[in-house]
Design a protein around this motif. Sequence first.
Motif, short mmCIF file in Angstrom:
data_model
loop_
_atom_site.label_atom_id
_atom_site.label_comp_id
_atom_site.label_asym_id
_atom_site.label_seq_id
_atom_site.Cartn_x
_atom_site.Cartn_y
_atom_site.Cartn_z
N ALA A 311 0.83 -1.21 0.00
CA ALA A 311 0.00 0.00 0.00
C ALA A 311 0.86 1.25 0.00
O ALA A 311 2.03 1.23 0.38
CB ALA A 311 -0.92 0.00 1.21
N SER A 312 0.27 2.36 -0.42
CA SER A 312 0.97 3.64 -0.45
C SER A 312 1.10 4.22 0.96
O SER A 312 0.44 3.78 1.90
CB SER A 312 0.22 4.62 -1.34
OG SER A 312 -1.08 4.85 -0.81
N GLY A 313 1.95 5.23 1.08
CA GLY A 313 2.18 5.85 2.37
C GLY A 313 3.62 5.67 2.79
O GLY A 313 4.47 5.22 2.01
N PRO A 314 3.96 6.01 4.04
CA PRO A 314 5.34 5.85 4.50
C PRO A 314 5.74 4.39 4.48
O PRO A 314 5.01 3.52 4.98
CB PRO A 314 5.31 6.42 5.93
CG PRO A 314 3.88 6.35 6.35
CD PRO A 314 3.08 6.56 5.09
N ALA A 315 6.90 4.10 3.90
CA ALA A 315 7.33 2.71 3.76
C ALA A 315 7.51 2.07 5.13
O ALA A 315 8.05 2.67 6.06
CB ALA A 315 8.64 2.64 2.98
N GLY A 316 7.03 0.84 5.26
CA GLY A 316 7.16 0.13 6.52
C GLY A 316 6.19 -1.02 6.59
O GLY A 316 5.39 -1.26 5.68
N ALA A 317 6.26 -1.75 7.71
CA ALA A 317 5.44 -2.96 7.87
C ALA A 317 3.95 -2.66 7.82
O ALA A 317 3.16 -3.51 7.42
CB ALA A 317 5.79 -3.65 9.19
N ARG A 361 -5.61 -9.57 3.95
CA ARG A 361 -6.23 -8.24 3.91
C ARG A 361 -5.19 -7.22 3.44
O ARG A 361 -4.02 -7.30 3.80
CB ARG A 361 -6.75 -7.83 5.28
CG ARG A 361 -7.83 -8.75 5.82
CD ARG A 361 -8.09 -8.46 7.29
NE ARG A 361 -8.51 -7.08 7.51
CZ ARG A 361 -8.33 -6.42 8.65
NH1 ARG A 361 -7.68 -6.98 9.65
NH2 ARG A 361 -8.75 -5.18 8.75
N HIS A 362 -5.66 -6.26 2.67
CA HIS A 362 -4.79 -5.19 2.20
C HIS A 362 -4.70 -4.10 3.26
O HIS A 362 -5.60 -3.94 4.09
CB HIS A 362 -5.35 -4.61 0.90
CG HIS A 362 -4.33 -3.90 0.07
ND1 HIS A 362 -4.20 -2.53 0.06
CD2 HIS A 362 -3.38 -4.36 -0.78
CE1 HIS A 362 -3.23 -2.18 -0.77
NE2 HIS A 362 -2.71 -3.27 -1.29
N ALA A 363 -3.62 -3.34 3.22
CA ALA A 363 -3.43 -2.30 4.24
C ALA A 363 -4.32 -1.09 4.01
O ALA A 363 -4.75 -0.44 4.97
CB ALA A 363 -1.96 -1.87 4.28
#
Length: 398
Positions: A311-317, A361-363
């Motif tokens: 998903a988009s947004g700040p990279a991370g878990a 499930r997607h973020a």
Amino acid sequence: MRVSSVSAVAYDLATKDLDPPLAIVDLDAFDANADDLLRRAAGRPLRLVSKSVRCRYLLERALARPGFTGLMCYSLAEAVWLAKLGTADDIVVAYPTADHGALRALAADERARGAVTIMIDSPEHLDLVDAALGDGHPEIRVCLELDASWRPVPGVHVGTRRSPVFTPRESAEMAKKVLARKGFRLVGMMAYEGQIAGLQDVAGSSPRNAVVRWMQRRSAAELVQRRSAAVAAVRALTELEFVNGGGTGSVESTGADPSVTEIAAGSGLIGPTVFDGYSRFRPRPAVLFALPVVRRPSRGIATLFSGGYIASGPAGASRLPSPYLPEGLTLLGMEGAGEVQTPVTGKAARALRLGDRVWLRHAKAGELAERFTDYHVLAGDRVDRTVPTYRGEGKSFG
């Protein structure tokens, strides 16, 4: 990981004649989420955010419910397309556009011009429209965006980076510039409080959670005063059809602002993992995807085909998809969700065989539709219909 009230067996049986990877919509969950959004809005109209859905069948199903009024699109080209199809006759584009082709399509279509409102926050946005359409262009409906971030002290900005219009005075000055320009009609205002709607507060008592909730209370109180004053300043100059605010994560606090006439919401229909960290509400997972087991590299690991739907947004878990069913699976920290394979581990992995399905499930809510051409819509224990996503209709708006 969220505990499921649905077994993997139920989804497996409903889709047994379909080959994964596949994506489903649990219609019972989707409808329950719609009911919950309407309950939280307490009678305030909800403008449906299309980027969180990206499937016309689901947009139209939600819009058929009393309480959902109009669409909020993320792209002007998308808005013109949906207006021409008759999906909605009241569409606000939430972000300014630099798409000359879409502007020309808007100007050329009387139905779209009457339905679509574009976003502006500076005279340069008006200049861009004039450059795309030329002198004497048809009247274009515009909405003025007020920056809703929290600035407790000079130099501190808490929230998304959006409009340069922040104060009531700046709102009135920008409104005057719009009113002085031929070919434009100012019909609305918008303010998106991302630091409230888009920020997890994770129910609990950790210091971080307490700070987030403190910030959100202070920010909401400040915004009620500033937004109300800005709206009043613009209404003193011209009538407004709507004042839009909020998102799924801030329905209650946005609805407490008397200057807001409608609330934007969409992600709450889908129930992505980003909402697992909110204390105020908990939507049901309504859109899931299944991947097949294609390898067993060890007794405690099962490897799934594909799955790197980040998903988009700040990279991370927090932007990775999450194994959901069967319960008790997690991703591997060293691999995560991969382009062509996604290993999962945990107690449940030991029982998985080649060809078995793992449901994930997607973020974020709408972005899964960019990966699948179709959603299989489940009504109870069966596939009721298969519907195209935007991608399935040959549309991708960035």
